[in-house]
Structure formats: structure tokens, C-alpha cells
Design a protein around this motif. Structure first.
Motif, PDB file in Angstrom:
ATOM      1  N   VAL A  66       0.870  -1.184   0.000  1.00 18.67           N
ATOM      2  CA  VAL A  66       0.000   0.000   0.000  1.00 18.67           C
ATOM      3  C   VAL A  66       0.901   1.226   0.000  1.00 18.67           C
ATOM      4  O   VAL A  66       1.855   1.295   0.780  1.00 18.67           O
ATOM      5  CB  VAL A  66      -0.899   0.019   1.271  1.00 18.67           C
ATOM      6  CG1 VAL A  66      -1.746   1.283   1.328  1.00 18.67           C
ATOM      7  CG2 VAL A  66      -1.790  -1.226   1.336  1.00 18.67           C
ATOM      8  N   ALA A  67       0.587   2.201  -0.887  1.00 18.27           N
ATOM      9  CA  ALA A  67       1.350   3.460  -0.874  1.00 18.27           C
ATOM     10  C   ALA A  67       0.731   4.408   0.139  1.00 18.27           C
ATOM     11  O   ALA A  67      -0.480   4.405   0.353  1.00 18.27           O
ATOM     12  CB  ALA A  67       1.319   4.099  -2.258  1.00 18.27           C
ATOM     13  N   ARG A  68       1.580   5.222   0.747  1.00 18.86           N
ATOM     14  CA  ARG A  68       1.081   6.250   1.663  1.00 18.86           C
ATOM     15  C   ARG A  68       1.842   7.546   1.398  1.00 18.86           C
ATOM     16  O   ARG A  68       3.055   7.538   1.192  1.00 18.86           O
ATOM     17  CB  ARG A  68       1.308   5.808   3.113  1.00 18.86           C
ATOM     18  CG  ARG A  68       0.892   6.866   4.145  1.00 18.86           C
ATOM     19  CD  ARG A  68       1.113   6.328   5.547  1.00 18.86           C
ATOM     20  NE  ARG A  68       1.089   7.393   6.523  1.00 18.86           N
ATOM     21  CZ  ARG A  68       0.208   7.482   7.520  1.00 18.86           C
ATOM     22  NH1 ARG A  68      -0.707   6.569   7.669  1.00 18.86           N
ATOM     23  NH2 ARG A  68       0.276   8.474   8.371  1.00 18.86           N
ATOM     24  N   SER A 132      -8.084  21.621   1.728  1.00 18.27           N
ATOM     25  CA  SER A 132      -7.864  22.370   2.981  1.00 18.27           C
ATOM     26  C   SER A 132      -6.691  21.808   3.771  1.00 18.27           C
ATOM     27  O   SER A 132      -6.167  22.469   4.665  1.00 18.27           O
ATOM     28  CB  SER A 132      -9.127  22.335   3.841  1.00 18.27           C
ATOM     29  OG  SER A 132     -10.202  22.865   3.121  1.00 18.27           O
ATOM     30  N   SER A 133      -6.276  20.588   3.444  1.00 21.50           N
ATOM     31  CA  SER A 133      -5.133  19.963   4.115  1.00 21.50           C
ATOM     32  C   SER A 133      -3.824  20.301   3.408  1.00 21.50           C
ATOM     33  O   SER A 133      -2.803  19.661   3.643  1.00 21.50           O
ATOM     34  CB  SER A 133      -5.326  18.441   4.088  1.00 21.50           C
ATOM     35  OG  SER A 133      -5.599  18.024   2.746  1.00 21.50           O
ATOM     36  N   GLN A 134      -3.829  21.325   2.545  1.00 16.82           N
ATOM     37  CA  GLN A 134      -2.706  21.548   1.624  1.00 16.82           C
ATOM     38  C   GLN A 134      -1.352  21.813   2.281  1.00 16.82           C
ATOM     39  O   GLN A 134      -0.325  21.674   1.653  1.00 16.82           O
ATOM     40  CB  GLN A 134      -3.035  22.676   0.632  1.00 16.82           C
ATOM     41  CG  GLN A 134      -3.173  24.034   1.251  1.00 16.82           C
ATOM     42  CD  GLN A 134      -3.536  25.104   0.224  1.00 16.82           C
ATOM     43  OE1 GLN A 134      -4.094  26.095   0.584  1.00 16.82           O
ATOM     44  NE2 GLN A 134      -3.235  24.934  -1.036  1.00 16.82           N
ATOM     45  N   CYS A 137      -0.721  17.676   3.068  1.00 17.04           N
ATOM     46  CA  CYS A 137      -0.978  16.525   2.176  1.00 17.04           C
ATOM     47  C   CYS A 137      -0.019  16.542   0.993  1.00 17.04           C
ATOM     48  O   CYS A 137       0.482  17.592   0.590  1.00 17.04           O
ATOM     49  CB  CYS A 137      -2.435  16.506   1.713  1.00 17.04           C
ATOM     50  SG  CYS A 137      -2.879  17.844   0.614  1.00 17.04           S
ATOM     51  N   SER A 138       0.254  15.364   0.442  1.00 17.34           N
ATOM     52  CA  SER A 138       1.265  15.256  -0.617  1.00 17.34           C
ATOM     53  C   SER A 138       0.619  15.312  -1.996  1.00 17.34           C
ATOM     54  O   SER A 138      -0.548  14.942  -2.170  1.00 17.34           O
ATOM     55  CB  SER A 138       2.029  13.938  -0.455  1.00 17.34           C
ATOM     56  OG  SER A 138       1.199  12.848  -0.810  1.00 17.34           O
ATOM     57  N   VAL A 139       1.413  15.733  -2.977  1.00 15.90           N
ATOM     58  CA  VAL A 139       0.885  15.786  -4.348  1.00 15.90           C
ATOM     59  C   VAL A 139       0.601  14.362  -4.847  1.00 15.90           C
ATOM     60  O   VAL A 139      -0.375  14.134  -5.559  1.00 15.90           O
ATOM     61  CB  VAL A 139       1.855  16.544  -5.285  1.00 15.90           C
ATOM     62  CG1 VAL A 139       1.298  16.591  -6.706  1.00 15.90           C
ATOM     63  CG2 VAL A 139       2.088  17.965  -4.792  1.00 15.90           C
TER      64      VAL A 139
END
Ligand SMILES: Cc1cc2nc3c(=O)[nH]c(=O)nc-3n(C[C@H](O)[C@H](O)[C@H](O)COP(=O)(O)OP(=O)(O)OC[C@H]3O[C@@H](n4cnc5c(N)ncnc54)[C@H](O)[C@@H]3O)c2cc1C
Length: 511
Positions: A66-68, A132-134, A137-139
């Protein structure tokens, strides 16, 4: 089956492999904390070729992975597989190239969303998708979830801003989808990959489109006694042919929470606040601002404020941007729902949510991207004793969205959380067709298994260690797809243990 830990250590280095049970627990969930599962191993690759080698190793050993990204997902998409490897992309956070002339940048998947805009600000450019988590959070996570944000009403979702992807396929090959131009020749595989929630491979480089910063930005706040009046203003603004950058709404409970958390100074006693942001050439923004002000007034606004100064605009946005976290101050636990309805159905769905809340005593705070009908009801509960009731209300809200012709997710994805609602929105043929796409990329079903699709459909998805026979409806016709091989089995169907392992079995009619 055992995880080839030594081989993974050789690929990424000892310091980037986690096996300590306590440290592994850091990764047991994403932003949806009601689903938890400790991975067998966590690895943090530093390059695309390391990622490919890790995936190849998992693939060859038959180990799920699983990628995270940053783990802010709200649908359990990055929930680890308990017998699998969690591949965390956060070490890969370089902005590799900025081309202000072509308005493109190439970034690694662990780069945080906001840092792209910060890096290109000096060229008068920005990266438009703005969840809103910018800040965190990752691209890469944005690509997997096809994330939106407040401004996607005008500027579009992640899929509209990604023109090429370097990916590691589920068998461990490094390849490119799209050539960076954003004009696909042949199948649009970049588009198919974007929003696939980590089930088609792992992104290792992203070519993003950059947008020219607008000449003017005005933010208007209108207060209403009810969300129905605010909803009328939303329909009237769009009906007048105006396309604001954002139209957001919050109800009384969400305002109360935001006020307590960040003292945003929203009008006292408001039953709803509407935030409308206009951007573009100054003359256009000035004209539209006057029209929006007039429409809001006619819809019954009790107070209107407008700001073009960045500090005042930030103050208006502060309440909205902090809303999810702020609700934590009035309730220790809550479910963030993510349904979509046609804009015109907003009043009736909001009325249904209020009815559900009154019937059950479960409080619901409403925060939503009103312009595109994307609701985020926050269903509040206190402890294990009322989690079932909260989940029931949450599910009934999705039913209400579907009844209005809407969708079970707008931007947070299906993940593990909403897979059970997929059959309410899609019929068996739809789901089978989606499985075909998944199986074309991942015939072994090792890449983020157990996500998006409902409970194992025949042998397409085999979660956990279950390998036993699964009863099939009598007379089922089976097509078994494995890479490019197709078998047809007339009834009676094969038992699961007789079928080739890891095959997918879409229930398609005979060609
Ligand atoms: C407070 C808050 C506000 C939010 N607001 C918004 C919002 O306004 N709009 C919105 O759309 N979302 C919002 N979200 C949800 C979330 O931030 C987004 O879904 C985000 O894109 C997830 O990014 P991540 O890096 O945290 O991904 P993760 O949570 O780590 O993973 C999300 C999914 O992406 C997959 N994935 C991660 N990295 C990769 C990769 N490199 N290759 C392939 N698959 C990968 C994972 O397997 C998983 O399925 C919000 C979340 C929070 C907590």
C-alpha cells in the motif's frame, strides 16, 4: 509467505525500514481513525528506482503493498494491509524542475501541495488544486485521490492539472503515463490513473500544470438566518452566469466550532455563512462583485462583508479552513462525510440531514463546497456507544445524496470506508468494468487490495489470508481474466480454489 525484509533493507537502507511494533503503529491509520490496521513492515524509499525495486520484490513474493503519502486521507485509502508492506513516499519531496515559460513543474510525490505554490510564487504562478489539508498533504496523495479543494469550482480538480506521471506498475516496472503536454494521444492513462486511489501503481514523479496568479481577488462573506436562504443565493449566482473561484457555506454548528477555535469573527447569531471568492482581471472582478453582492442581498443576507486585502481575506477564510479541526472542540469524535448533490438539491438534502439529526439526537455540523454541491456533513459522536448510530446517520446522508442523483464521494475517495456503498451507486456490470481496468494494471491484486471495491467479488480481490472456496450464484457464467488470457466457464462455475489464483472474474456478458 514471508516478507523479504533483508532484500528490502538492501534496497532502501536499514534506517528506512521500520519493523519495530511500536513504530509501526504510527502508520496504523490515515485521517479516518475509525479504521486501523498495523502493517507488517514500513519502508520509506528515497528514489523512484528504490520504489520500483521494493514493489518488484513484493510482487515476486506475492506480498500486498500500500502506498502512503502524508496520511491525511479521509476514506482509509492508505490503511495498511496487516500482512503487507506500507510504502511511505514522504522522503521523496524534491521539486525537480520549474519551467515558468511552459508553466509546468516536475515534482516528487511526497512534496506537499502548498509548497508547489510557494516555490512558483516568484514567477506569478500557483498550483491550483487546494485541499484544505494543503499544508501537509502530498501531491502523490492528491493524484491518487483526484483531490479538489475550495477553488476547484472554477479551477478544476487535480486531474485537470496533471499532465504526466512517472509510475511504478504493480509488477515493479518504472514507466511514464502522459508526455507532459496534457494532450493524450491514444488512451488517456494519466486520467485513468488519477483518482485510482493507489490501486493501479505508485506515482514517483508528477508533471503539474501551473496557473497564472489572478490580477485581483475579492472575498465576500454573506450571513443568513438559514442555509436554505444561502442555498438560494448559490443557485442565483451560478444562474446569473458568474463562475466564482469558490462558493463555500457553513451552518450554525460549524460556525460555532470555528468561532471557538480561531475567533474568525463571523456575524453573531448567523444560521449560515456563505463565502464567495472572485478572481480574475480587476474590471471583471469588480463587476461581478457588485452582481454577487446584489444577489446575496436579495436572497435575504443579514450582513455582507467584502475584502480584497490579503489579511482580511485570510480572516474570512480562517473559519472555513479550520472547520474540520475546529469541530473537534465541540465533539471528541466525528465522521467527515463527502456526498455530492446537484446544487438545486442542496436545500432538500440539508433538510433531510436536519431531520435525521432530530430523529436520532446525533448532531451534524455542515461545511460544504456549495458551488459544486459537495457536502461535508460532520457527524458528531462521543464514544463507542454511539458510533453505530453515527455511522447509520452518515450512511443515510449518502442515501439522500443518491436519491437526488448525486454521488457517494466528491473528493475524499472511496477507500475502505465507502466501498460498501459502491453497489448502491453502480450496478454489477459497472463494477465489473471497473475491475477490468484495475486488473489490466494489477492482475495479481497486490496493489492496495481491499480498497474501492465492495467485498471480494469472486476471485478478483482476496483480502487477508482467506483462500477458501466462496459460494457463487448457481448458473454464473465466468470470464476469468489473467493478463490477456480469457477463459469462459459455462455453469456450473468453478469453485474458488480451482481457479487460477489472483485472477479477476468480471461478470460480463458473452461477446
Ligand atoms: C483537515 C483535512 C482537510 C481536508 N480537505 C480536503 C479538501 O478540501 N479537498 C480534498 O480533496 N481532500 C481533503 N482532505 C483529504 C486529504 O487531505 C486528501 O485526500 C489528500 O489528497 C491525501 O493526501 P495524502 O498525501 O495525505 O495521502 P494519503 O492519505 O497518504 O493517501 C491517500 C491515498 O493515496 C494513495 N497514495 C498516496 N501516495 C501515493 C503515491 N505516491 N502513489 C499512488 N498512490 C498514493 C494511498 O494509497 C491512498 O489510497 C482533507 C483532509 C483533512 C485531514
Amino acid at each position: 509467505m514471508s516478507i523479504p525484509v533483508q532484500r528490502i533493507r538492501e534496497i532502501c537502507g536499514d534506517g528506512n525500514v521500520i519493523t519495530d511494533p511500536l513504530e509501526l503503529r504510527t502508520y496504523e491509520c490515515d485521517g479516518l481513525t475509525s479504521h486501523r490496521s498495523v502493517p507488517a513492515l514500513v519502508v520509506l524509499p528515497g528514489t523512484a528506482s528504490e520504489t520500483a525495486a521494493v514493489v518488484r520484490t513484493c510482487h515476486d513474493a506475492g506480498i500486498p503493498f500500500v502506498a502512503r503519502g502524508s496520511g491525511t486521507g479521509l476514506s482509509g485509502g492508505a490503511l495498511p494491509h496487516e500482512s503487507g508492506v506500507l510504502i511511505v513516499m514522504s522522503r521523496m519531496r524534491r521539486i525537480l524542475e520549474i519551467d515558468p515559460v511552459s508553466r509546468r513543474a516536475v515534482v516528487e510525490p511526497g512534496v506537499t501541495n502548498l509548497s508547489v505554490s510557494k516555490a512558483v510564487e516568484r514567477y506569478g504562478l500557483f498550483y491550483a488544486p487546494d485541499p484544505s489539508s494543503q499544508v501537509v498533504c502530498s501531491v502523490g496523495g492528491n493524484v491518487a485521490e483526484n483531490s479538489g479543494g475550495a477553488h476547484c469550482l472554477k479551477h478544476g480538480f487535480t486531474v485537470h492539472h496533471v499532465t504526466g506521471l512517472e509510475i511504478v506498475t504493480p509488477s515493479g516496472e518504472l514507466t511514464w503515463l502522459g508526455d507532459g503536454t496534457g494532450i493524450p494521444s491514444g488512451y488517456d492513462l494519466t486520467g485513468a490513473f488519477t483518482g485510482s486511489e493507489g490501486t493501479l501503481g505508485i506515482v514517483t514523479k508528477i508533471v503539474v500544470k501551473l496557473t497564472v496568479s489572478p490580477e485581483a481577488v475579492h472575498t465576500l462573506l454573506a450571513a443568513y438566518a438559514t442555509t436554505a436562504e444561502g442555498g438560494r443565493a448559490v443557485s442565483d449566482i451560478i444562474g446569473a452566469g458568474i463562475l466564482p473561484a469558490a462558493i463555500e457555506m457553513m451552518d450554525a454548528l460549524a460556525i460555532e466550532a470555528a468561532e471557538a477555535a480561531v475567533q474568525c469573527g463571523y456575524p453573531e447569531g448567523a444560521g449560515a455563512v456563505l463565502i464567495v471568492e472572485l478572481d480574475g482581471p480587476s474590471a471583471e472582478v469588480e463587476t461581478e462583485l457588485a452582481m454577487v453582492r446584489d444577489i446575496c442581498q436579495r436572497a435575504g443576507a443579514t450582513e455582507i462583508r467584502a475584502a480584497d486585502d490579503p489579511a482580511q481575506r485570510a480572516k474570512i477564510w480562517a473559519g472555513r479552513k479550520s472547520a474540520f479541526a475546529a469541530v473537534g472542540r465541540i465533539s471528541p469524535r466525528f465522521i467527515v462525510q463527502d456526498g455530492v448533490v446537484p446544487r438545486t438539491s442542496l436545500p432538500s438534502v440539508l433538510a433531510r440531514i436536519a431531520e435525521l439529526s432530530n430523529q436520532t439526537g446525533i448532531r451534524v455540523a455542515n461545511v460544504f463546497h456549495a458551488g459544486d454541491g459537495n457536502l461535508h456533513p460532520l457527524v458528531l459522536y462521543h464514544g463507542d456507544e454511539d458510533v453505530a448510530a453515527a455511522e447509520e446517520v452518515s450512511g443515510a446522508i449518502l442515501d439522500a445524496c443518491l436519491e437526488q442523483g448525486g454521488s457517494i464521494t466528491g473528493e475524499h475517495g472511496v477507500g475502505v470506508d465507502k466501498s460498501r456503498y459502491m453497489p448502491k451507486m453502480f450496478d454489477a456490470d459497472d463494477l465489473d468494468t471497473m475491475q477490468l481496468v484495475r486488473c489490466a494494471f494489477d492482475p495479481a491484486s497486490l496493489c492496495n487490495p481491499g480498497k474501492v471495491f465492495p467485498t471480494p467479488r469472486l476471485c478478483g480481490e482476496v483480502p487477508g489470508t482467506h483462500r477458501g472456496p466462496r459460494p457463487l450464484p448457481a448458473g454464473t457464467e465466468l470470464f476469468l481474466w489473467r493478463r490477456n488470457v480469457r477463459w469462459y466457464h459455462p455453469s456450473p462455475p468453478l469453485q474458488a480454489q480451482q481457479r487460477p489464483r489472483n485472477c479477476c472474474a468480471p461478470r460480463l456478458p458473452l461477446a
